[in-house]
Structures are given as structure tokens and as C-alpha cells.
Design a protein around this motif. Structure first.
Motif, short mmCIF file in Angstrom:
data_model
loop_
_atom_site.label_atom_id
_atom_site.label_comp_id
_atom_site.label_asym_id
_atom_site.label_seq_id
_atom_site.Cartn_x
_atom_site.Cartn_y
_atom_site.Cartn_z
N TYR A 223 23.58 -8.44 -2.25
CA TYR A 223 24.27 -9.66 -2.73
C TYR A 223 23.41 -10.37 -3.77
O TYR A 223 23.88 -10.69 -4.87
N ILE A 224 22.13 -10.55 -3.45
CA ILE A 224 21.21 -11.22 -4.39
C ILE A 224 21.09 -10.39 -5.66
O ILE A 224 21.17 -10.91 -6.77
N SER A 225 20.95 -9.06 -5.49
CA SER A 225 20.83 -8.18 -6.66
C SER A 225 22.05 -8.32 -7.56
O SER A 225 21.92 -8.41 -8.79
N SER A 226 23.24 -8.33 -6.95
CA SER A 226 24.43 -8.37 -7.80
C SER A 226 24.55 -9.73 -8.51
O SER A 226 24.99 -9.80 -9.65
N GLU A 227 24.11 -10.80 -7.85
CA GLU A 227 24.15 -12.13 -8.50
C GLU A 227 23.17 -12.15 -9.69
O GLU A 227 23.48 -12.71 -10.74
N ILE A 228 21.99 -11.55 -9.51
CA ILE A 228 21.00 -11.51 -10.60
C ILE A 228 21.58 -10.72 -11.78
O ILE A 228 21.54 -11.18 -12.92
N ILE A 229 22.13 -9.55 -11.48
CA ILE A 229 22.66 -8.69 -12.56
C ILE A 229 23.81 -9.38 -13.29
O ILE A 229 23.89 -9.34 -14.52
N LYS A 230 24.68 -10.05 -12.53
CA LYS A 230 25.80 -10.77 -13.17
C LYS A 230 25.27 -11.84 -14.11
O LYS A 230 25.76 -12.02 -15.22
N ARG A 231 24.24 -12.56 -13.64
CA ARG A 231 23.67 -13.63 -14.48
C ARG A 231 23.01 -13.08 -15.74
O ARG A 231 22.93 -13.76 -16.77
N GLU A 232 22.54 -11.83 -15.66
CA GLU A 232 21.94 -11.20 -16.85
C GLU A 232 23.02 -10.61 -17.75
O GLU A 232 22.70 -9.91 -18.72
#
Ligand code: ADP
Length: 260
Positions: A223-232
């Protein structure tokens, strides 16, 4: 039951529309209190764990220098478990930040494959059970958040190790397509059933069943990984065959686009 339904006249035009609304203020407040609690508790846990880790490292060095190999090995195991604890606490802290929209970002120029190699070396140092293999194509410089992208790569490799207890090999691929770097972490482990594939990126989601005891975790890393990638400004996805292994991919723009 009738909520959301429209009634139509003979010409097909809507004449009434029934709807119901609920006051969600209380639910939101409870969610906020829960997030605040997790944030404060994990912050308080972090300080003593950091100190214990420093003591364990000093003790390990002293024991190694004295030639007490068995005791030093125990200290190394303790240090590894403390790493796990630190990473769980870190996930709890991050999830409250993500949900509050307060995850800090810091963009710099860096050599992308060098960052990948650094993460692999770091993880390989504490892993005897698996061999992490590089298959890196020329990527060059990236302008993005090095720390956060390293965190995603670390999460994906750590999962690949955790969910492949019976196979040794993990392959990390990088390639470039139309200004995006594509990273793929491939494992040959337990895999994920097709109907669970799109759920694994949800907060607190863990594939249920007897597996839960074999593979401990909180269900936050992806979940955290996908939020980081989306923000990038990127995408994250997975392909998998149960019993054969998984490939976790993410792609991010090498140069930041206007996503904020
Ligand atoms: P955790 O590993 O703490 O449960 P994650 O968010 O990292 O949380 O992963 C969510 C779920 O996705 C895991 O519980 C597991 O069921 C599944 N999963 C993640 N990575 C893999 C993988 N490489 N192979 C098989 N299943 C995986």
C-alpha cells in the motif's frame, strides 16, 4: 433499498429520484483518532528500538573481537530481528503520513542503477537464503525521490524473499521505455491467486488462509509502495501464477512531470 433509483415517465424522463445520505462525521473522527494513535504509538516505539539496536551492534563487535563467535552470531540474529521491528514501525509511521497526505518528498538527480545495486547489496548482506541477481539495462540519471524509490525496491525484494521460501533466486530487472524506467522484481515463490491480484495493494490487505502464520506482516508495504509510486507520477502492478512465482513491476518517469 430504493436509494439511488430514479422513476421515469412514459417519455423516459426522470420524474423522481430517491436518495439517502448518512452523516459520516463520526466515522471520519474515529478514523482520524485511530491514525493519530498509530502515529503516536509508533513514534514512541521508534526511540527505544533505535537505542537497543545501537547497543546490540556494539555488543556484536565486542564479542567478535573477543573471539566469542557463537555469542556474536546471536547478537547478529538479534540485530536482524531489530531490523524487522524497525521496518514494521517505519511502515506504521509511513501509513499515517500517507493517509494524512504528509509524506515528505525530496527530489534529486541520481544514477538509477547505482541506487538499485546499493539496495541489492544491502539486502544481500543480511540474506543467506536467497541470491539476488541483477539484470540491469542502461538507465542513466533519474530525477525523483531516491530515498522513497529505494524504499519501494526494498519492500518488493523483501517480499520476494519472504514469499519464496523454497526457491533461491530473485531477479531484479530494469529497462527504459519512453522516458520511464521500468523495474521488475521477479521471484519463483508461492505466487498469488488471480482473483487476489488487484487487492494486494490495498491497505492492511493480506492473502488470507493458513499462510498468514507462515509469513508474518501487517499488509502495509505494498500500500505504501503504491502511494509512493503514484505520487512520483508512476504505476505499480503485478503478474503472478500461484505456485510458480510473481513479478512485481513499477514504472516512473525518469524526469519529474507536473504531477503535483
Ligand atoms: P505483508 O507482506 O506485510 O503482508 P504487503 O503489503 O507487502 O504486506 O503484501 C500484501 C500481501 O500481498 C501479502 O500478505 C501477500 O499475501 C501478498 N504478496 C506480496 N508480495 C508477494 C510475493 N512476492 N509473492 C506472493 N505474495 C505476495
Amino acid at each position: 433499498k430504493e436509494s439511488g433509483k430514479a422513476k421515469y415517465n412514459e417519455q423516459g424522463n426522470p420524474i423522481t429520484f430517491i436518495s439517502a445520505s448518512f452523516d459520516i462525521t463520526e466515522t471520519k473522527q474515529l478514523q482520524q483518532q485511530k491514525d493519530d494513535f498509530i502515529g503516536i504509538a509508533s513514534h514512541e516505539l521508534k526511540t527505544p528500538v533505535t537505542s537497543i539496536k545501537a547497543y546490540a551492534q556494539v555488543l556484536e563487535r565486542i564479542l567478535t573481537n573477543k573471539g566469542d563467535i557463537k555469542e556474536a552470531e546471536l547478537m547478529r540474529k538479534m540485530d536482524n530481528q531489530l531490523n524487522r521491528l524497525t521496518s514494521l514501525i517505519g511502515d506504521l509511521l509511513d501509513v499515517t503520513k500517507v493517509n494524512a497526505g504528509k509524506l515528505q518528498y525530496n527530489h534529486t538527480h541520481f544514477d538509477f542503477n547505482e541506487m538499485i545495486r546499493f539496495v541489492i547489496e544491502d539486502l544481500q548482506r543480511t540474506t543467506d537464503s536467497h541470491e539476488i541477481i541483477e539484470n540491469l539495462q542502461e538507465v542513466g540519471l533519474a530525477y525523483t525521490d531516491k530515498e522513497r524509490v529505494s524504499q519501494v525496491v526494498t519492500n518488493l525484494i523483501t517480499n520476494a524473499i519472504k514469499y519464496s521460501p523454497d526457491s533461491k533466486k530473485i531477479i531484479v530487472h530494469t529497462s527504459v521505455e519512453e522516458g520511464n524506467v521500468i523495474v521488475c522484481i521477479e521471484d519463483f515463490g508461492i505466487g498469488i491467486a488471480q482473483d487476489k491480484l488487484n487487492k494486494v495493494f490495498e491497505q492492511f490487505y493480506r492473502v488470507s488462509g493458513s499462510m498468514q502464520h507462515t509469513f508474518p506482516g501487517l499488509g502495509l508495504g505494498l500500500y505504501i509502495s503504491s502511494e509512493i509510486i503514484k505520487r512520483e507520477g508512476g504505476k505499480i502492478w503485478v503478474t503472478s501464477t500461484e505456485g510458480q512465482g510473481s513479478k512485481f513491476y513499477f514504472s516512473i518517469p525518469l524526469q519529474l512531470r507536473n504531477t503535483y
